[in-house]
Every structure is written in C-alpha cells, then in structure tokens.
Design a protein around this motif. Structure first.
Motif, PDB file in Angstrom:
ATOM      1  N   THR A  21       0.822  -1.215   0.000  1.00 35.69           N
ATOM      2  CA  THR A  21       0.000   0.000   0.000  1.00 35.69           C
ATOM      3  C   THR A  21       0.856   1.265   0.000  1.00 35.69           C
ATOM      4  O   THR A  21       0.339   2.354  -0.230  1.00 35.69           O
ATOM      5  CB  THR A  21      -0.925   0.041   1.225  1.00 35.69           C
ATOM      6  OG1 THR A  21      -0.117  -0.022   2.413  1.00 35.69           O
ATOM      7  CG2 THR A  21      -1.924  -1.095   1.194  1.00 35.69           C
ATOM      8  N   SER A  31      -5.889   4.632  -7.624  1.00 32.97           N
ATOM      9  CA  SER A  31      -5.580   4.047  -6.311  1.00 32.97           C
ATOM     10  C   SER A  31      -4.560   4.874  -5.538  1.00 32.97           C
ATOM     11  O   SER A  31      -4.336   4.626  -4.345  1.00 32.97           O
ATOM     12  CB  SER A  31      -5.064   2.617  -6.473  1.00 32.97           C
ATOM     13  OG  SER A  31      -3.807   2.607  -7.131  1.00 32.97           O
ATOM     14  N   ARG A  81       1.152   6.626  -1.426  1.00 33.57           N
ATOM     15  CA  ARG A  81       0.245   5.900  -0.552  1.00 33.57           C
ATOM     16  C   ARG A  81      -0.991   5.523  -1.373  1.00 33.57           C
ATOM     17  O   ARG A  81      -1.663   6.395  -1.942  1.00 33.57           O
ATOM     18  CB  ARG A  81      -0.140   6.748   0.659  1.00 33.57           C
ATOM     19  CG  ARG A  81       1.080   7.178   1.475  1.00 33.57           C
ATOM     20  CD  ARG A  81       0.701   7.806   2.801  1.00 33.57           C
ATOM     21  NE  ARG A  81       1.864   8.404   3.451  1.00 33.57           N
ATOM     22  CZ  ARG A  81       2.797   7.741   4.107  1.00 33.57           C
ATOM     23  NH1 ARG A  81       2.692   6.426   4.233  1.00 33.57           N
ATOM     24  NH2 ARG A  81       3.822   8.365   4.662  1.00 33.57           N
ATOM     25  N   SER A 116      -4.751   3.387  -1.951  1.00 33.25           N
ATOM     26  CA  SER A 116      -5.963   3.005  -1.237  1.00 33.25           C
ATOM     27  C   SER A 116      -6.032   1.504  -1.017  1.00 33.25           C
ATOM     28  O   SER A 116      -6.699   1.027  -0.091  1.00 33.25           O
ATOM     29  CB  SER A 116      -7.198   3.470  -2.007  1.00 33.25           C
ATOM     30  OG  SER A 116      -7.197   2.928  -3.326  1.00 33.25           O
ATOM     31  N   GLU A 117      -5.351   0.738  -1.845  1.00 37.46           N
ATOM     32  CA  GLU A 117      -5.229  -0.703  -1.671  1.00 37.46           C
ATOM     33  C   GLU A 117      -3.902  -1.149  -2.258  1.00 37.46           C
ATOM     34  O   GLU A 117      -3.375  -0.531  -3.179  1.00 37.46           O
ATOM     35  CB  GLU A 117      -6.379  -1.452  -2.351  1.00 37.46           C
ATOM     36  CG  GLU A 117      -6.464  -1.259  -3.846  1.00 37.46           C
ATOM     37  CD  GLU A 117      -7.590  -2.068  -4.480  1.00 37.46           C
ATOM     38  OE1 GLU A 117      -8.401  -2.663  -3.741  1.00 37.46           O
ATOM     39  OE2 GLU A 117      -7.639  -2.110  -5.718  1.00 37.46           O
ATOM     40  N   GLY A 118      -3.365  -2.215  -1.719  1.00 34.67           N
ATOM     41  CA  GLY A 118      -2.073  -2.683  -2.186  1.00 34.67           C
ATOM     42  C   GLY A 118      -2.123  -3.125  -3.634  1.00 34.67           C
ATOM     43  O   GLY A 118      -3.146  -3.624  -4.113  1.00 34.67           O
ATOM     44  N   THR A 145      -2.015  -8.784  -5.187  1.00 32.86           N
ATOM     45  CA  THR A 145      -1.378  -8.827  -3.866  1.00 32.86           C
ATOM     46  C   THR A 145      -0.091  -9.630  -3.798  1.00 32.86           C
ATOM     47  O   THR A 145       0.659  -9.499  -2.831  1.00 32.86           O
ATOM     48  CB  THR A 145      -2.366  -9.403  -2.829  1.00 32.86           C
ATOM     49  OG1 THR A 145      -2.760 -10.727  -3.236  1.00 32.86           O
ATOM     50  CG2 THR A 145      -3.599  -8.523  -2.715  1.00 32.86           C
TER      51      THR A 145
END
Length: 565
Positions: A122, A165, A180, A182-184, A494
């Motif tokens: 993230t 993202s 940074r 919002s999701e990895g 992921t």
C-alpha cells in the motif's frame, strides 16, 4: 536483417477513450490499422519471426533524421496528451519514465533509483536519481513528483483512472517520497512506465499552464524546438542529459503521415529516414523491401492482439454454448491469411505472446480450435433448448450481428468471420460502423459482437482488471466477470512471487478458453523501418545496462539510435 519463417479532454468519455488508447484496446482486429523488445510471437507453423541481432559497430554522435508516424497527437502534456503509438515515439524523446520494462518482463528503475513497497504493497517509497534536471534547468526532485501528481489526478486528466488508487505522494526528502495507495498493488510500478510516470517541469508548467501542452519541458534526451500541427515536430539534443553519451543524434523531426502507403513510399524515396507501421499489409511490404536491400526493419509481435468481443448481456451470445460454438467454427490461420499476415502474424490464444513470461502452453492448447462438429454440437444444443435466451422457437437458427469499422482489410475480415459462421448454420448480419461510433457503441453496450483489439504490454493485473475485474468498470466492454477471474485478480494484485502470479494469470486464461468472453484472430506484427544507415532501433537499454522491451507497438527510444556518418 529480418529472419522469418514462411508459412476536450474533460468529459468522462474522452478520459475513458484515452485509457482505451493507452491500453491498446482500439476497435480493430488482427493486423488492423489502429493498433498495438525483441520480436516475439509464433507464426502459424510454430516458428518465431525475429529481428536478428545486427553488428552495428560503435555508436556515432551527430546527424539528424526524419521519422514518419501514423498520426498526429493532441498535445504533449502527459495528463491530457492522449498518446498512442505515434505520441509515445515523440514523448520518449521529451520525457523519461520513472520506471521501464525490461526484455525479461521486469519493471525496473529508470529515472527512479529505487521504488520499494511496504509489506502489504500500500506504500511505495520512491528514491530519485540525483543530478537530473529538466530542460529548463529545474532539478528533478520529490517536490516535482508531488506537483505532477496533482495535475495527473485532476478532473480533466486522462491519467486519473490509471492513478485512481494513489491517494497521496508524501515528500520525505529532496529525492525521496512515498506513494500511498488506497489498496495494495503489486502492479503499481508498471503504472509509472508510461505517461503517468513521466515527470514534467513544474516551473515551466506553472509559468505557462495553458501553453505547456504545446511547449513541453521534460528530462528526456531531447528538448522541444518547434511544432507545426499536422506537419512536423522538431526536437534537438539536450546537452545536459543525465545519461552520459546519450543521445546520439543532434536532431529528430517527426512527421505525421496518416496514409500508410504514402508513409512507406516516403521512406523508400528518401523523403524520411524512418517510419512506423501497425498495418499487416505494410509490414509485409516493408519486409519484402528489406529483402531487396533498400531498407532495414525491426519487427515486433507482442501481447497486443486482435479478434472480437462479445457483449454477454445480448442474447444469444449471453450463452457460453453459443460463444464457444462460434469460436470452434473459426479457422484462425485462415483469418490471419485474409489480413496478409501468414508467416508474420501468429494466431492468438491468450492475452500473452509466446515471448511473455505469462504465456501458457496449457492455455495455448486449451483455446478452442477449428472443429466444425463440436461447433455444430454446441450450437444445436442451444437451438434445441426450450429456454434459449433469444426467445426464438426451438429449432430456429441462431442470428448474430458482427460490427467492424469500414476499413478495407477489416471488411474482408468480417466477411471471413461471416463465412465461417454461416458454414455451421448461423445467420450473420455484418454492420460497418465508423471507428468513433464503434467505440461509443462499446461504451454504451450497444452491440452484440464487435471486432476489437485487446491486450498490451502492461502488467497482467492492470490489463485484466481493467477489462474483466468488474462489470461496473466502463472498460469491461464484454460485461463479463466471474469468481474465477476475481479470485485470481486478487492474487495478481497482492502477490509478487513470479510463479504465483503466473499461475493466477494462467487460471484466468484457462477459464477464458471455456467461457470465451472474446475471440482471437491473431497477434499484431509491427515494424519500424529505416534506411540502412540507422542503427540500434530496438536495442535501447535501461540505465543499469539491462536490455529494454524493444519496440512494442512500433515505439522505440530514439535517444539510443544513431546514424552512420
């Protein structure tokens, strides 16, 4: 020498269209005219056409060339430029990307010195190379990256989707900062290999916000000189370039020459020294001219391929039996031959070419091949189903509509599709639709089967998630998704382990071989053709010496090219 074997940007629609262009998802089929390393892809008989390594001697400084491109580009600001193949040929002279793809499929630092994630992907810590300046003398630093991100994520930016993202970029030092998300996302570095990762001078932009798009200032090997729209754009060597010894040429002139035959003839007549093409017939003519010794070519066949997409919300292609039955009726090699690609263009079976680390032999074997008996079996099962989705009576023939732009090669291709499907008892209506309307119809879901181009050199997660991750995504033109797809997209998002990511991509492709949300015709062969005196068209490298991706979509890094004096 080629070795080959026989055989206004503010509207949501414009932003989506720009992303469509950047992903190579334009309305065309194998070897069409709108398209999208070393050369990749197997020909119809399983061989691989390649551009053999040339002994081009030592690089030489100096000289100038003119490059013929297929189209003009809207402007040169990354956030509004809508760059396709022609645009990126120019953009990579004016700008450098933070990251770049390698021949082996890795995404490695370019302007960045490093890009390191945290454990859950993230946060990505960026460290820039020191001593890099924009063409106006402004230093490249973390503050410039933060400034650019604000522009690139703006409401009018064509990059807002690619950077959706990214929540913030926190400056942590002169040359360091943290993205940074919002999701990895394991695929985030890939976003920084193209326009979204090409820094532009904040000083020049703030001084002339409205005019910057026509007077760009980047960190690339060449600096902007002049632009006469629809005529020529001129760049000259930037003496302060950070890569020692580069660029080699003193000046490059880019000329948009939309007519394909005229562009090739301009090269053969000496009016230009280089040209690009994504049209299969011109690729073949260029290769033939090379055999006569008049020019040299760099051939590339990557992940971009052509075929057709189904709108799975439209009966009867909402039924997997019909989609698979239509696929088994097609002779892919015959379709490729219609486009003049035999011996050059490989039939396609998946979103990855044989040279991609994500290419799967299992998927290649599983993809539905020509089998008229199986085709009729599947179609008859639907025809005789009392609950068939099209509402017709049991026994009534299946009727489909196939749409394609009115390009001569695509008309012939559509007629070939029609012939194969008619042969198994399907009624086929062909519709010629102008390209802009064709694309609008796809966004509006106003079609049944469209000829289309799919795939690209981006990370598999970015390509497949954009196209199939959610039916809420406007780029999911097929309206198809499935738990198998979503489960494996999550793995691609992921996981960083190459084997794990390969298995996830393979699982999605194997599912496609059964569910058939789209059809494949073949890969897209592209060529950059030059006079023999030009060297190193496909041999550019990353700063650490790793060989780059070559010439995907007929795009190269002209800063690494030299001409014999």
């Amino acid at each position: 020498m080629v070795t080959r074997r026989a055989g206004s940007a503010s509207s949501p629609f414009i932003r989506l269209l720009a992303l469509l262009v950047s992903l190579g998802l334009l309305a065309a089929a194998c070897g069409g005219d709108d398209g999208g390393g070393d050369d990749t892809g197997a020909t119809a008989d399983g061989d691989t056409p390649t551009t053999a390594a040339r002994d081009e001697g030592e690089p030489q400084q100096g000289g100038s060339i003119t490059v013929g491109l297929e189209a003009e580009t809207a402007n040169w600001l990354p956030s509004t430029g809508n760059w396709a193949s022609s645009g990126y040929n120019v953009a990579y002279t004016l700008y450098d990307p933070l990251m770049a793809g390698s021949e082996g499929g890795e995404v490695l630092p370019f302007l960045a010195e490093s890009l390191e994630p945290n454990d859950d992907l993230t946060e990505w810590q960026l460290t820039l190379r020191g001593g890099v300046t924009f063409h106006d003398g402004t230093p490249l630093n973390a503050e410039a990256i933060a400034h650019n991100l604000g522009i690139n994520k703006g409401e009018t930016s064509v990059l807002s989707g690619a950077l959706a993202s990214v929540e913030t970029f926190e400056v942590t030092g002169e040359l360091t900062g943290t993205y940074r998300l919002s999701e990895g996302s394991a695929a985030f570095p890939d976003r920084l290999t193209s326009a979204a990762g090409m820094p532009f001078s904040p000083t020049a932009y703030d001084a002339d916000t409205d005019g910057f798009a026509d007077n760009p200032v980047g960190t690339g090997p060449y600096q902007f000189v002049s632009w006469s729209r629809d005529d020529r754009l001129v760049v000259e060597r930037y003496d302060g370039y950070w890569q020692e010894g580069l660029p080699y040429l003193d000046e490059i002139t880019f000329r948009p020459i939309p007519d394909e035959d005229t562009r090739l003839q301009s090269l053969l007549s000496g009016d230009v020294e280089a040209m690009t093409t994504l049209r299969q017939s011109i690729v073949r003519q260029a290769l033939d001219a090379e055999e006569q010794g008049t020019i040299e070519t760099t051939l590339f066949i990557g992940n971009n391929g052509g075929g057709a997409i189904y709108n799975v919300n439209k009966p009867p292609v909402d039924d997997a039996r019909v989609r698979l039955g239509l696929a088994h009726a097609l002779d892919q090699e015959g379709l490729v031959d219609v486009l003049g690609g035999t011996g050059i263009t490989p039939p396609q079976t998946q979103y990855f070419s044989p040279n991609s680390p994500f290419f799967s032999e299992a998927v290649d074997e599983a993809w539905p091949k020509l089998d008229e008996d199986r085709s009729r079996e599947l179609l008859d099962e639907y025809v005789n189903d009392p609950e068939r989705s099209d509402g017709k009576a049991v026994g009534a023939p299946i009727s489909v509509e196939f749409n394609c732009p009115p390009d001569p090669s695509l008309i012939e291709l559509a007629q070939a599709y029609q012939a194969f499907w008619t042969n198994v008892g399907v009624e086929v209506s062909l519709n010629q639709v102008e390209q802009a309307v064709h694309i609008q119809n796809a966004f509006a879901e106003d079609y049944m089967i469209n000829c289309w181009r799919m795939g690209g050199e981006a990370d598999p997660y970015n390509v497949l998630n954009d196209a199939f991750g959610s039916t809420e995504n406007p780029l999911n033109f097929t309206n198809y998704t499935n738990p198998v797809i979503n489960e494996n997209l999550e793995i691609l998002r992921t996981e960083t382990d190459p084997d794990t990511r390969f298995e996830a991509a393979e699982a999605i492709m194997l599912h496609f071989a059964e569910a058939v949300p789209n059809l494949w015709t073949g890969g897209t062969a592209t060529v950059i053709a030059t006079i023999p005196e030009i060297n190193n068209v496909g041999g550019w490298t990353l700063p650490d010496g790793t060989r780059g991706t070559g010439t995907p979509d007929a795009v190269t890094r002209w800063g690494a090219v030299w001409i014999d004096q």
